[in-house]
Write an enzyme that holds these catalytic residues in place. Sequence first.
Site, PDB file in Angstrom:
ATOM      1  CD  GLU A 122      -3.111  -1.003   2.168  1.00  0.00           C
ATOM      2  OE1 GLU A 122      -2.984  -0.189   3.086  1.00  0.00           O
ATOM      3  OE2 GLU A 122      -4.038  -1.829   2.105  1.00  0.00           O
ATOM      4  CG  HIS A 239      -9.279   6.070   1.394  1.00  0.00           C
ATOM      5  ND1 HIS A 239      -9.209   5.763   0.055  1.00  0.00           N
ATOM      6  CD2 HIS A 239      -8.663   5.053   2.043  1.00  0.00           C
ATOM      7  CE1 HIS A 239      -8.585   4.602  -0.087  1.00  0.00           C
ATOM      8  NE2 HIS A 239      -8.246   4.147   1.103  1.00  0.00           N
ATOM      9  NE  ARG A 285      -4.885   5.597   2.923  1.00  0.00           N
ATOM     10  CZ  ARG A 285      -5.417   4.747   3.725  1.00  0.00           C
ATOM     11  NH1 ARG A 285      -6.012   5.172   4.819  1.00  0.00           N
ATOM     12  NH2 ARG A 285      -5.401   3.469   3.456  1.00  0.00           N
ATOM     13  CG  HIS A 346     -10.443   6.475   5.399  1.00  0.00           C
ATOM     14  ND1 HIS A 346     -11.395   5.510   5.189  1.00  0.00           N
ATOM     15  CD2 HIS A 346      -9.272   5.814   5.660  1.00  0.00           C
ATOM     16  CE1 HIS A 346     -10.832   4.310   5.314  1.00  0.00           C
ATOM     17  NE2 HIS A 346      -9.559   4.477   5.609  1.00  0.00           N
ATOM     18  NE  ARG A 381      -5.304   5.700   9.382  1.00  0.00           N
ATOM     19  CZ  ARG A 381      -5.715   4.695   8.621  1.00  0.00           C
ATOM     20  NH1 ARG A 381      -5.211   3.500   8.780  1.00  0.00           N
ATOM     21  NH2 ARG A 381      -6.626   4.888   7.702  1.00  0.00           N
TER      22      ARG A 381
HETATM   23  C1  SIN Z   1      -7.889   0.822   2.643  1.00  0.00           C
HETATM   24  O1  SIN Z   1      -8.150  -0.365   2.483  1.00  0.00           O
HETATM   25  O2  SIN Z   1      -7.521   1.570   1.751  1.00  0.00           O
HETATM   26  C2  SIN Z   1      -8.066   1.396   4.007  1.00  0.00           C
HETATM   27  C3  SIN Z   1      -7.050   0.902   4.907  1.00  0.00           C
HETATM   28  C4  SIN Z   1      -6.717   1.943   5.917  1.00  0.00           C
HETATM   29  O3  SIN Z   1      -7.414   2.953   6.010  1.00  0.00           O
HETATM   30  O4  SIN Z   1      -5.717   1.787   6.596  1.00  0.00           O
END
Ligand code: SIN
Length: 542
Positions: A122, A239, A285, A346, A381
């Site tokens: 990620e 998000h 993010r 988010h 975060r």
């Molecule tokens: C996501 O699956 O993008 C959310 C995971 C997160 O907010 O840490």
Amino acid sequence: MPRTNTKKISQIIETDFLVIGSGVAGLRAALELSSHGRVLMVAKGGPQENSTFFAQGGVAVALSEEDHVDLHFTDTIKAGHQLCRKPATKALVQEGPARIEELLSWGAKFDKIKGKLAFAHEGAHSRRRILRAGGDAIGSEMVRVLTACARQQSTITWIGNQFSIDLLVLDGQCCGAIVLEELTGKLKLILASATVLSTGGAGQVYARTTNPGSATGDGMAMALRAGAVLEDMEFVQFHPTALYLPSSPPFLLSEAMRGEGGRLRNNKREFFMKRYHKDRELASRDVVARAIWSEMEATKARHVYLDVTHLSASFIKKRFPTIYSTCLRYDIDITEEWIPVSPSAHYWMGGVHTDIHGATTLPGLFAAGEVACSGVHGANRLASNSLLEGLVFGLRSAQSAVDFSSDHTIPSLSLREIGNWPKSPTKPVRDTEKLRNSLRRLMWTKIGLVRNGDVLSKAVNQLTRWEKMLGQTSLTRTNMETRNLIEVARCTAEAALWRENTIGAHFRKDFPNAKGLNWKTHSQSHRPLKTTDFPLTIKRAK
Ligand code: SIN
């Protein structure tokens, strides 16, 4: 719902530990507390009405052969723009592996490849470190395992449909909470030697949010009213990719989709992320969300697109089954079509300030998970760090609640001592839904991804007016949630106005520089505790 203007608290319940909230942090805390006394867990709604249950992407943990806790630490600090508290972040990454191993030993079924745990990628992670379950359903698997363990503990009692109205503060110490039984309208007082807050975040403050309807900031607002300090409330994570359709809620499209190669396109079909960051779709993010925002502004569009059509259909269906089927319900086949997406509120990086052990500034009150600001997220975060935080700090907060309770007993208090409560008359709010709607719009347009001092000042004034209007609202869940949302919104707006620089999730058009005077200072929200009705504060003669 009954009007409760003249209602009295009709029952007092005693327990050693009170846990408010039923997500990962609360469950982990309850499990630890269960070997030290009676634990009462209360939550509004049912066992699945918490943000944990809906978590898709995964849980970040340095467990793979190519990873190390130091790398996880560095990535977290970098994503948090140097505003993370280092000792708390160290605890997160160092204790994380043990918490996950423990969960595995309790029966968690995380996805594997050739018999080994599968690690996904990620944004802003330098290694593949995200564990997943059922492809894109980590949250429900964690709730399943933790709930099953909690059910086996005879000392844990779980009651749903209990709305916590306020914390009880006796002689300057949190001694439990006043709770509304949602189905009967009955008011109860729960007395405890220590209380753990794990009520989640406040995404419902915004017009667009990936959070469930239960995310109304109740724990933050209760703690504020009880005199505890909230911290870093200006840092709200948006998000980048939530579904954007007139007919759908902003359903989350996991960051893991970009981790698996998903690309972002604007409405001219262009891949645009290369113009914003070298890591493109896998930048942190805050960077990706603002890049999307800029593209939307520049092209006068309401959304951009997430494109995964180059991945094989069978892979997509296996890897993202929930996302695939949900989008199909809204008539989008993600294996063939680009998905319209735009950012959505988010995650709350700020919250009730805690020390590294989960203790808040109010003696007897502990907090863990999204409601808390333990300091591990800083200004932004790192993706998938929050479930880990729930496990690590759920346990830590429970351990310090146990220590606290060893020299603080359950207070004694009689219904007669409480008398009438609330003491002054309450009034119903006429059109709560309309007020909530105005609030959500105000927050989205004025205190969203892009902020400006003049606009923030006006928003603070409006929120102050609304807060006054709701001061003594009648005791129904809807009214009280609305009051909580407004109080959290006001703290957020005030902190956003106070922070005169641009850092992480907080972007000030009028203060575009990352560093200015006091940029490393954490904002704090605090209201002097009034000895009036909210919260119930009793000062007893010595
Ligand atoms: C996501 O699956 O993008 C959310 C995971 C997160 O907010 O840490």
